[in-house]
Design a protein around this motif. Structure first.
Motif, PDB file in Angstrom:
ATOM      1  N   GLY A  37      47.796   8.518  34.229  1.00  0.00           N
ATOM      2  CA  GLY A  37      48.470   7.226  34.243  1.00  0.00           C
ATOM      3  C   GLY A  37      48.783   6.734  32.839  1.00  0.00           C
ATOM      4  O   GLY A  37      49.860   6.179  32.586  1.00  0.00           O
ATOM      5  N   ALA A  64      52.204  -5.632  36.395  1.00  0.00           N
ATOM      6  CA  ALA A  64      52.771  -4.564  37.226  1.00  0.00           C
ATOM      7  C   ALA A  64      53.655  -5.101  38.340  1.00  0.00           C
ATOM      8  O   ALA A  64      54.606  -4.443  38.764  1.00  0.00           O
ATOM      9  CB  ALA A  64      51.645  -3.720  37.821  1.00  0.00           C
ATOM     10  N   GLY A 103      48.585   3.808  26.157  1.00  0.00           N
ATOM     11  CA  GLY A 103      49.891   4.439  26.280  1.00  0.00           C
ATOM     12  C   GLY A 103      50.841   3.992  25.190  1.00  0.00           C
ATOM     13  O   GLY A 103      51.628   4.791  24.669  1.00  0.00           O
ATOM     14  N   LEU A 162      56.983   3.854  28.049  1.00  0.00           N
ATOM     15  CA  LEU A 162      57.093   2.963  26.904  1.00  0.00           C
ATOM     16  C   LEU A 162      57.859   3.603  25.753  1.00  0.00           C
ATOM     17  O   LEU A 162      58.460   2.899  24.930  1.00  0.00           O
ATOM     18  CB  LEU A 162      55.695   2.537  26.430  1.00  0.00           C
ATOM     19  CG  LEU A 162      54.967   1.573  27.370  1.00  0.00           C
ATOM     20  CD1 LEU A 162      53.500   1.464  26.992  1.00  0.00           C
ATOM     21  CD2 LEU A 162      55.633   0.206  27.347  1.00  0.00           C
ATOM     22  N   GLN A 172      51.662   8.719  31.532  1.00  0.00           N
ATOM     23  CA  GLN A 172      52.910   8.292  32.167  1.00  0.00           C
ATOM     24  C   GLN A 172      53.387   6.969  31.579  1.00  0.00           C
ATOM     25  O   GLN A 172      54.588   6.779  31.336  1.00  0.00           O
ATOM     26  CB  GLN A 172      52.721   8.154  33.682  1.00  0.00           C
ATOM     27  CG  GLN A 172      54.034   7.865  34.406  1.00  0.00           C
ATOM     28  CD  GLN A 172      53.867   7.850  35.909  1.00  0.00           C
ATOM     29  OE1 GLN A 172      53.548   6.807  36.477  1.00  0.00           O
ATOM     30  NE2 GLN A 172      54.083   8.981  36.547  1.00  0.00           N
ATOM     31  N   SER A 173      52.463   6.063  31.332  1.00  0.00           N
ATOM     32  CA  SER A 173      52.845   4.796  30.703  1.00  0.00           C
ATOM     33  C   SER A 173      53.408   5.043  29.308  1.00  0.00           C
ATOM     34  O   SER A 173      54.361   4.375  28.885  1.00  0.00           O
ATOM     35  CB  SER A 173      51.651   3.839  30.629  1.00  0.00           C
ATOM     36  OG  SER A 173      50.709   4.232  29.652  1.00  0.00           O
ATOM     37  N   LEU A 221      47.876   0.701  29.549  1.00  0.00           N
ATOM     38  CA  LEU A 221      49.180   0.773  28.893  1.00  0.00           C
ATOM     39  C   LEU A 221      49.054   0.531  27.394  1.00  0.00           C
ATOM     40  O   LEU A 221      49.912   0.958  26.604  1.00  0.00           O
ATOM     41  CB  LEU A 221      50.177  -0.212  29.520  1.00  0.00           C
ATOM     42  CG  LEU A 221      50.065  -1.707  29.235  1.00  0.00           C
ATOM     43  CD1 LEU A 221      50.725  -2.119  27.920  1.00  0.00           C
ATOM     44  CD2 LEU A 221      50.707  -2.498  30.363  1.00  0.00           C
ATOM     45  N   ALA A 252      54.977   0.468  33.145  1.00  0.00           N
ATOM     46  CA  ALA A 252      53.833   1.000  32.400  1.00  0.00           C
ATOM     47  C   ALA A 252      52.522   0.443  32.932  1.00  0.00           C
ATOM     48  O   ALA A 252      51.523   1.163  33.068  1.00  0.00           O
ATOM     49  CB  ALA A 252      53.982   0.680  30.911  1.00  0.00           C
ATOM     50  N   ALA A 253      52.497  -0.848  33.266  1.00  0.00           N
ATOM     51  CA  ALA A 253      51.293  -1.453  33.843  1.00  0.00           C
ATOM     52  C   ALA A 253      51.030  -0.906  35.238  1.00  0.00           C
ATOM     53  O   ALA A 253      49.871  -0.715  35.635  1.00  0.00           O
ATOM     54  CB  ALA A 253      51.444  -2.972  33.890  1.00  0.00           C
ATOM     55  N   HIS A 254      52.072  -0.646  35.996  1.00  0.00           N
ATOM     56  CA  HIS A 254      51.904  -0.049  37.328  1.00  0.00           C
ATOM     57  C   HIS A 254      51.257   1.330  37.217  1.00  0.00           C
ATOM     58  O   HIS A 254      50.448   1.716  38.068  1.00  0.00           O
ATOM     59  CB  HIS A 254      53.259   0.056  38.017  1.00  0.00           C
ATOM     60  CG  HIS A 254      53.188   0.621  39.405  1.00  0.00           C
ATOM     61  ND1 HIS A 254      52.746  -0.117  40.481  1.00  0.00           N
ATOM     62  CD2 HIS A 254      53.488   1.856  39.885  1.00  0.00           C
ATOM     63  CE1 HIS A 254      52.778   0.633  41.568  1.00  0.00           C
ATOM     64  NE2 HIS A 254      53.226   1.834  41.239  1.00  0.00           N
ATOM     65  N   ALA A 255      51.586   2.065  36.161  1.00  0.00           N
ATOM     66  CA  ALA A 255      51.041   3.414  35.991  1.00  0.00           C
ATOM     67  C   ALA A 255      49.617   3.410  35.451  1.00  0.00           C
ATOM     68  O   ALA A 255      48.799   4.255  35.837  1.00  0.00           O
ATOM     69  CB  ALA A 255      51.944   4.225  35.050  1.00  0.00           C
ATOM     70  N   ALA A 256      49.299   2.478  34.542  1.00  0.00           N
ATOM     71  CA  ALA A 256      48.026   2.579  33.825  1.00  0.00           C
ATOM     72  C   ALA A 256      47.234   1.293  33.726  1.00  0.00           C
ATOM     73  O   ALA A 256      46.136   1.308  33.157  1.00  0.00           O
ATOM     74  CB  ALA A 256      48.286   3.115  32.408  1.00  0.00           C
TER      75      ALA A 256
END
Length: 422
Positions: free
Chosen positions: A190, A254, A47, A198, A193-194, A44, A36-40
């Motif tokens: 992002g 991330a 998210g 989640l 996606q997170s 997150l 989730a951190a990688h995406a946003a």
């Protein structure tokens, strides 16, 4: 169709709440924040709010349906009863296949924390066999073990949060983690996606509904248990997310394989690192235990209706559990654990779970006024949100999910043709 011996109603409100907590405050809290951190990044947190809102809509839809259809099988049953057999099958198939993969992932995650190097797969299989044996002996033993696991996990999380809080720096650290610029840096896609990733961690309240045939006073107990378990989980996840971001930052979360353990080490509380590892291992076991219970009951329901082989519908005369379904599940998961590594299956699992709850929202929307507890607008929001979150999942997860649905549809068509010829 085979005869339908019923499961025993032995679970009270506290049992049902702990089963929900064991499903939701499981390995997801130790694993889902990294992708989730990688995406946003810091987004997150948004998210997480989105995922929580979607989870609330889905949970209320499930609660409304469970009050009317207190049977094993959850959304598989609701889809069949309210919509059509095909709707129910797609929900049930997605749940059984996706969550079987999740069982293998949870077993391997447990072994990652608990086993010596090189012994991960044998230890994972031992966990599968041990928990399957607990489930086989009856639902009250499952509930009792779940209580112990949940307490261990919450203690480990409390230590990790306390460690992180000691170095965040109070309000200043919180302000940095929630700075509007950082929250929006990942962009809308992002963040969504997170939220989809989640949501994987919130989806455990389904386990309460799938065990509806074993809950006392289900019309009252199941809705209350779902709401209580979800409310506690949202609070816990929010506190953990802010702590991780405040200590490690979005890039640190991330890039971390074990962000909670890294948070404890960063705080200087080295003595607590083994406790966090114990909590992660226990969380994986709790999620695995709840998954076994939920998949077994959904398999039972599908076998009763002929959507899976009818011999899987057998209920043990002494222990009142779907024993054949649970034995087959343990065998399949053990094979998966020994042959593939599914710890990265969050995207695929989220696809199946989101489809499952999409069906739940559609079914709840079509319930008549006499059966309604909540406004239809919540079910519309829940269904639309499920579709949006599916669209933002990693492409590989979507592709695998669609492939699983096609295989399932082909299986059911072939099964129906075979039945028609006999």
């Amino acid at each position: 169709m085979t005869s339908r011996p019923s499961l025993a109603r032995k679970l009270g409100l506290a049992d049902a709440v702990f089963i929900g907590l064991g499903s939701m405050i499981g390995a997801g809290v130790f694993a889902a924040f990294t992708p989730a951190a990688h995406a946003a990044g810091n987004g997150l947190l948004i998210g997480l709010v989105v995922a929580a809102v979607v989870a609330v809509c889905n949970a209320l839809a499930s609660a409304q349906l469970a009050a009317v259809y207190p049977e094993s099988g959850g959304t598989y049953v609701y889809g069949r009863r309210v919509l059509s057999p095909w709707w129910g099958f797609l929900a049930g198939w997605s749940f059984v296949i996706g969550k079987t993969a999740s069982c293998a992932a949870m077993a391997l995650t447990f072994a990652f924390y608990a086993a010596p190097a090189g012994w991960e797969r044998p230890v994972a299989v031992a966990a599968v066999v041990g928990l399957a044996a607990v489930n086989y002996r009856g639902v009250t033993r499952t509930a009792a073990l779940t209580r112990v696991i949940v307490v261990v996990v919450l203690l480990a999380l409390a230590v990790a949060v306390a460690a992180g809080g000691s170095i965040i720096g109070g309000p200043a650290g919180f302000a940095e983690a929630t700075d509007p610029g950082g929250l929006l840096a990942g962009g809308g896609y992002g963040i969504l996606q997170s939220a989809g990733l989640l949501f994987f961690a919130f989806a455990g309240y389904a386990r309460i509904a799938t065990m509806g045939e074993e809950v006392r006073d289900p019309e009252r107990t199941i809705p209350r248990a779902i709401v209580i378990a979800l409310a506690i989980t949202v609070v816990v996840y929010g506190i953990v997310a802010v702590t991780l971001l405040g200590v490690l930052g979005p890039d640190g979360v991330a890039s971390s394989v074990a962000p909670l353990a890294d948070t404890v080490r960063a705080s200087g509380w080295d003595w607590a690192a083994p406790l966090v590892r114990l909590g992660a291992a226990a969380a994986s076991l709790g999620a695995l235990l709840a998954l076994f219970a939920g998949i077994g009951r959904t398999t039972l329901a599908m076998a009763r209706e002929g959507d899976l082989p009818s011999w899987l519908a057998s209920v043990h005369p002494k222990f009142s559990v779907p024993h054949r379904a649970e034995v087959v599940l343990a065998l399949v998961v053990s094979v998966l654990v020994l042959t593939v590594d599914l710890r990265g299956a969050i995207g695929f699992s989220s696809f199946g779970v989101l489809l499952y709850y999409f069906v739940a929202n559609v079914a709840a929307f079509h319930q008549p006024a006499a059966e309604r507890r909540y406004p239809r607008a919540l079910q519309v929001l829940g269904a639309v949100a499920c579709v949006i979150l599916v669209a933002t999942l990693p492409p590989v997860g979507i592709a695998v999910g669609v492939g699983v649905l096609l295989v399932g549809a082909a299986y059911r068509i072939a099964s129906m043709r075979g039945t028609a010829r006999t």
